[in-house]
Scaffold this motif. Structure first.
Motif, mmCIF file in Angstrom:
data_model
loop_
_atom_site.group_PDB
_atom_site.id
_atom_site.type_symbol
_atom_site.label_atom_id
_atom_site.label_comp_id
_atom_site.label_asym_id
_atom_site.label_seq_id
_atom_site.Cartn_x
_atom_site.Cartn_y
_atom_site.Cartn_z
ATOM 1 N N GLU A 1 0.852 -1.177 0.000
ATOM 2 C CA GLU A 1 0.000 0.000 0.000
ATOM 3 C C GLU A 1 0.894 1.235 0.000
ATOM 4 O OE1 GLU A 1 -3.423 2.174 2.720
ATOM 5 O OE2 GLU A 1 -2.909 0.082 3.139
ATOM 6 N N ALA A 2 0.578 2.186 -0.865
ATOM 7 C CA ALA A 2 1.314 3.444 -0.912
ATOM 8 C C ALA A 2 0.764 4.350 0.185
ATOM 9 C CB ALA A 2 1.151 4.093 -2.278
ATOM 10 N N ALA B 1 0.142 3.478 -13.847
ATOM 11 C CA ALA B 1 -0.002 4.821 -13.307
ATOM 12 C C ALA B 1 0.558 5.816 -14.321
ATOM 13 C CB ALA B 1 0.765 4.929 -11.993
ATOM 14 N N PHE B 2 -0.029 6.966 -14.379
ATOM 15 C CA PHE B 2 0.388 8.074 -15.244
ATOM 16 C C PHE B 2 0.173 7.815 -16.736
ATOM 17 C CE2 PHE B 2 2.992 8.941 -11.408
ATOM 18 C CZ PHE B 2 2.544 10.219 -11.132
ATOM 19 N N THR B 3 -0.448 6.703 -17.102
ATOM 20 C CA THR B 3 -0.739 6.473 -18.519
ATOM 21 C C THR B 3 -1.994 7.264 -18.892
ATOM 22 O OG1 THR B 3 -1.921 4.440 -17.967
ATOM 23 C CG2 THR B 3 0.401 4.216 -18.570
ATOM 24 N N PRO B 4 -2.201 7.561 -20.181
ATOM 25 C CA PRO B 4 -3.238 8.527 -20.572
ATOM 26 C C PRO B 4 -4.662 8.234 -20.070
ATOM 27 C CG PRO B 4 -1.762 8.132 -22.406
ATOM 28 C CD PRO B 4 -1.390 7.154 -21.326
ATOM 29 N N THR B 5 -5.241 7.117 -20.410
ATOM 30 C CA THR B 5 -6.616 6.840 -19.994
ATOM 31 C C THR B 5 -6.704 6.700 -18.481
ATOM 32 O OG1 THR B 5 -7.120 5.774 -22.096
ATOM 33 C CG2 THR B 5 -8.571 5.253 -20.260
ATOM 34 N N MET C 1 2.895 4.754 -7.236
ATOM 35 C CA MET C 1 1.474 4.843 -6.889
ATOM 36 C C MET C 1 1.202 6.032 -5.961
ATOM 37 S SD MET C 1 -0.022 2.541 -8.662
ATOM 38 C CE MET C 1 -1.647 2.288 -7.939
ATOM 39 N N LYS C 2 2.108 6.305 -5.041
ATOM 40 C CA LYS C 2 1.958 7.452 -4.132
ATOM 41 C C LYS C 2 2.063 8.758 -4.918
ATOM 42 C CE LYS C 2 1.878 9.671 -0.142
ATOM 43 N NZ LYS C 2 0.943 10.769 -0.336
ATOM 44 N N ALA C 3 3.041 8.851 -5.803
ATOM 45 C CA ALA C 3 3.203 10.069 -6.610
ATOM 46 C C ALA C 3 1.981 10.300 -7.490
ATOM 47 C CB ALA C 3 4.472 9.977 -7.457
ATOM 48 N N TRP C 4 1.441 9.217 -8.033
ATOM 49 C CA TRP C 4 0.255 9.326 -8.878
ATOM 50 C C TRP C 4 -0.947 9.800 -8.056
ATOM 51 C CZ3 TRP C 4 -3.222 4.946 -10.994
ATOM 52 C CH2 TRP C 4 -3.986 5.412 -12.066
ATOM 53 N N ALA C 5 -1.125 9.219 -6.879
ATOM 54 C CA ALA C 5 -2.230 9.631 -5.998
ATOM 55 C C ALA C 5 -2.111 11.108 -5.652
ATOM 56 C CB ALA C 5 -2.240 8.785 -4.727
#
Length: 158
Positions: A15-16, A43-47, A82-86
């Motif tokens: 878990e992030a 994570a960070f991909t377009p869709t 995942m944390k950076a994306w969140a």
């Protein structure tokens, strides 16, 4: 592939969290809770960034009103990503799960080969409704599609 009525296998994922990656088992994350779990290829991909994660962030209150205890997002990425994306998506309240080794993805039978895109082994795009670790409903996308795993579709099926 896992089907409704089956239990999610007990697998360790991460878990992030604000304190860093936290090793957890699927039993710890999902046990005793009504959960919507959705997974993305990356994570960070377009869709994933423009539509999938934001839909669940925007509709979080609607899910809670329908009895969902938690919304979890999973990807075959590490917990730091995942944390950076969140953080970048203002996804406070979404449980961000890193399946970096694709252990849960493989156990669910939902892996895909993204090597043609330089992504290696990844998870198919899906969403599922869980009662504890038991799958109530699962919505797996056709390759390249984004319909049945959307927040709107899952809400309509609660």
């Amino acid at each position: 592939m896992i089907e409704p009525g089956q239990a999610i296998p007990t697998v360790q994922i991460f878990e992030a969290t604000d304190e860093g990656p936290k090793p957890v088992t699927t039993d710890e994350v999902f046990g005793g809770k009504k959960t919507v779990l959705f997974a993305v290829p990356g994570a960070f991909t377009p869709t994933c960034s423009a539509r999938h994660l934001p839909g669940f962030v925007e509709k979080m209150d609607e899910f809670k009103a329908k009895g969902i205890d938690q919304i979890a997002c999973m990807s075959v990425n590490d917990a730091f990503v995942m944390k950076a994306w969140a953080d970048s998506a203002n996804a406070d309240g979404i449980v961000m799960l890193a399946d970096g080794n694709a252990a849960l993805t493989e156990a669910l039978g939902l892996e895909m080969d993204g090597t043609a895109f330089g992504m290696g082994k990844r998870c198919q795009r899906f969403a599922m409704i869980l009662d504890g670790t038991k799958v109530e409903k699962i919505f797996v996308e056709e390759p390249g599609a984004f319909e049945v795993s959307s927040a709107e579709h899952v809400l309509a099926n609660l």
